[in-house]
Design an enzyme around this catalytic site. Structure first.
Site, PDB file in Angstrom:
ATOM      1  CD  GLU A 124      41.455   7.076  23.273  1.00 40.60           C
ATOM      2  OE1 GLU A 124      41.309   7.464  24.440  1.00 40.60           O
ATOM      3  OE2 GLU A 124      42.169   7.656  22.435  1.00 40.60           O
ATOM      4  CG  ASP A 147      40.895  10.992  22.341  1.00 32.94           C
ATOM      5  OD1 ASP A 147      40.218  10.916  21.307  1.00 32.94           O
ATOM      6  OD2 ASP A 147      40.431  10.820  23.484  1.00 32.94           O
ATOM      7  CG  ASP A 193      44.358  13.011  25.128  1.00 32.97           C
ATOM      8  OD1 ASP A 193      44.652  11.874  24.697  1.00 32.97           O
ATOM      9  OD2 ASP A 193      43.284  13.256  25.699  1.00 32.97           O
ATOM     10  CG  ASP A 230      44.788   9.414  28.955  1.00 34.93           C
ATOM     11  OD1 ASP A 230      45.822   9.047  29.552  1.00 34.93           O
ATOM     12  OD2 ASP A 230      43.801   9.895  29.525  1.00 34.93           O
TER      13      ASP A 230
END
Length: 639
Positions: A429, A502, A504, A506
């Site tokens: 990403e 990541d 998280d 997102d």
């Protein structure tokens, strides 16, 4: 020559497991595993027994209750009731025999059940073996009987309760054994869905689901059977039919009962839900093969008879089934399933039976409804032309062979051993994270492909839009094996494909978008076990001189609980992979010796398809419903 005496291996080393010991020792052999799928399989086994009574005309109502603790279930029916008299072979009551002896039941004798889902005689005893507690209450001959068990062993004798009762039936209440199952909380939405499906497949039977903790009661009763079910599936998938009149079939003879409901839609994929004696067969089997073969022959015969063969394009079998949404329900006397989990039908004769039933019925339907049939044929021809165009576009963006380096995307940092040895492609990403990964990787075996921003949601996009997307083009080019029906896994340039985002919300979203793409357009990559998800840390925890890495909040709390007593922990939360030093990224996420990765596998294709359609499709109401039903389960929301 070793001086240590080898242990003698003789007859006394052979272990014989008796009674229900094999079930408790190896539960996976009987229910497919001890995860959520295996846990709920306990309910399905008991419900299947009640459904068998209904299928054979002995029951009209089935009630399933999830009690307040969320872990105890009661299944009751108004069938004949399990016999309670003494079995001459086991010297036990028939009830105790059914619940404590493997391969004991009333379905081996054809006179008792014409069709049944549970034929192995192990379902009830397996549920008993894997339950902390199980209580059976039987109503027969104007009396009521009760017997209790724990972990497969009787804890009470068969008791005849006081007072006369009306009617007949069986009631089974059980609580799964927490020493067998890591998690024993049932999913109420999953139970409700399975029971509603049962009411569609067994039209006329009233199925009730009671959730005591939610104080809800749902009663399902569908006189139109799978025709109503087809309408529900079309609505769920937001699939727009191209013709109003569905093809329906119900034929019952000495060999089998075959029920079919089919409509073609504007969707670009095929969706078939198949069942045998009311049991979902997510992996298909001979009945699905017979259905597809009969459908294919009927359509081709219609095309040939009415001279509708298109010029310049050859119709493939996948063109005929593109956009088709169908329900196939088959009832046979002696189904041969692949394993006790009954996920795939193996009866070879059923393929011929279903094919010979579907083909003439489909031909007659098409000839009797010419306008509908012609719209279906037009849809099939359009699919064939789109497939040819897709193949040309796919070939244009696919990299064929590992030696043509000029066709690879410029932002790909390839590895030395591309296509050889233990090679891996990390789909990362963002450019920032991609930069750290490129510096920290093992250049001999690890390639890095950074993607910018959110990936295209391919569930809601047309194939033309997908093939025009630059990120998708780069991804397909890097993999080198094509896309869609023309994908050739032998041309895949890497041994493993790893999604790295990541830790998280997102990052999870981006991973989900990529999973949707691979599931819809490169499913053989998943089937071959070549797709993985990397698990990077979200937290760094320094305790004294030691450093620990946590993937999420529960992992962080566990580490602190295990090691935090020595000194106060210092906790650092990463904002993203891009802020990690290359060395840190290597140690935590890329190094095969220390990293954590999850292989992408599909246990239930029907459920996977439904979830992706709900969460990633155009219908926002499905996502809203999903969120509202699970809102209370969310411990925190990462905003």
């Amino acid at each position: 020559m070793s001086t240590t005496a080898a242990k003698r291996y003789d007859a006394d080393d052979i272990t014989v497991l008796e009674g229900l010991e094999p079930v408790r020792k190896r539960p996976g052999m009987y229910i497919g595993g001890v995860g959520m799928q295996g846990l709920h399989h306990l309910i399905w086994e008991v419900v299947d027994n009640s459904v068998d009574e209904a299928m054979n005309g002995h029951a009209t109502e089935i009630t399933v209750t999830l009690h307040n603790d969320g872990r105890t279930v009661t299944v009751s029916d108004n069938g004949r009731g399990i016999p309670v008299d003494r079995n001459t072979k086991t010297k036990k009551s028939a009830l105790e025999t059914v619940l404590t002896v493997l391969h004991a039941g009333g379905k081996f004798d054809e006179g008792n059940y014409k069709t049944a889902g549970g034929l192995h005689g192990v379902g009830a005893s397996v549920v008993n073996a894997l339950s902390k507690e199980l209580v059976a209450v039987i109503k027969r001959d104007g009396a009521q009987y009760r017997m209790a068990f724990a972990k497969g062993q009787p804890t009470s004798k068969l008791q005849k309760l006081k007072g006369a009762v009306r009617g007949t039936g069986t009631t089974i209440t059980f609580t799964p054994d927490p020493t067998i199952f890591p998690k024993t909380d049932f999913d109420t939405a999953l139970i409700r869905l399975r029971l509603e499906t049962a009411s569609f497949l067994h039209r006329g039977v009233k199925v009730t689901y009671v959730d005591e903790s939610a104080k809800t009661k749902n009663t399902f009763h569908h006189e139109n059977g799978i025709v109503d079910y087809l309408g529900k599936v079309l609505k769920e998938r937001n699939a727009r039919p191209i013709h109003e009149l569905p093809f329906t079939l119900r034929k019952d003879d000495s060999e089998a009962r075959v029920e079919v409901a089919v409509q073609w839609t504007e969707s670009t994929d095929e969706h078939l839900r198949s069942y045998v004696n009311g049991i979902p067969t997510g992996s298909g089997g001979t009945h699905e093969n017979g259905f597809r073969s009969g459908l294919n022959k009927a359509v081709r015969n219609y095309i040939d008879t009415h001279s509708l063969t298109p010029r310049g394009v050859k119709i493939a079998t996948e063109d005929i089934r593109e956009g088709m949404v169908g329900i196939l329900s088959v009832f046979i006397s002696e189904p041969q399933f692949q394993g006790q989990t009954k996920d795939k039908l193996n009866n070879p004769e059923t393929q011929t039976t279903v094919e010979n039933t579907v083909r003439p019925a489909m031909e007659q339907w098409m000839n009797n409804n010419r306008s509908v049939a012609d719209s279906v044929i037009a849809r099939i021809i359009a699919a064939a032309r789109a497939r040819e165009a897709s193949r040309a576009a796919s070939n244009a963006i696919s990299r064929k062979g590992g030696s043509k380096r000029t066709m690879l995307p410029g932002k790909l940092s390839d590895c030395v051993s591309g296509g050889k040895g233990d090679s891996e492609l990390f789909i990362v990403e963002g450019d920032s994270a991609g930069g750290s990964a490129k510096q920290g990787r093992d250049r001999n075996h690890q390639a890095i492909l950074p993607l910018r921003g959110k990936v295209l949601n391919t569930e809601s996009a047309t194939l033309k839009k997908i093939l025009e997307n630059k990120e998708i083009q780069d991804l397909v080019a890097a993999l080198g094996c094509g896309i869609g029906p023309n994908m050739d896994l032998s041309q895949l340039r890497y041994d493993r494909v790893v999604l790295l985002a990541d830790a998280d919300s997102d990052g999870h979203h981006i991973t989900t978008l990529l999973l949707t793409f691979f599931y819809r357009h490169m499913p053989s990559l998943i089937a071959a076990g070549r797709l993985y998800i990397a698990v990077p840390p979200l937290y760094r925890i320094d305790i004294g001189k030691e450093t620990y890495w946590a993937a999420d909040e529960p992992d962080r709390e566990r580490i602190i609980a295990d090691h935090g007593g020595r000194s106060k922990p210092e906790i650092t939360r990463f904002k993203g992979l891009g802020e990690m030093m290359p060395k840190t990224l290597w140690e935590t996420t890329l190094n095969p010796k220390t990293r954590r990765m999850v292989k992408v596998e599909i246990d239930d294709h029907l459920e996977t398809d439904r979830v992706i359609s709900d969460l990633m499709g155009r219908d926002a109401s499905a996502r809203f419903r999903f969120i509202m039903e699970r809102a209370e389960d969310a411990e925190a929301i990462d905003v």
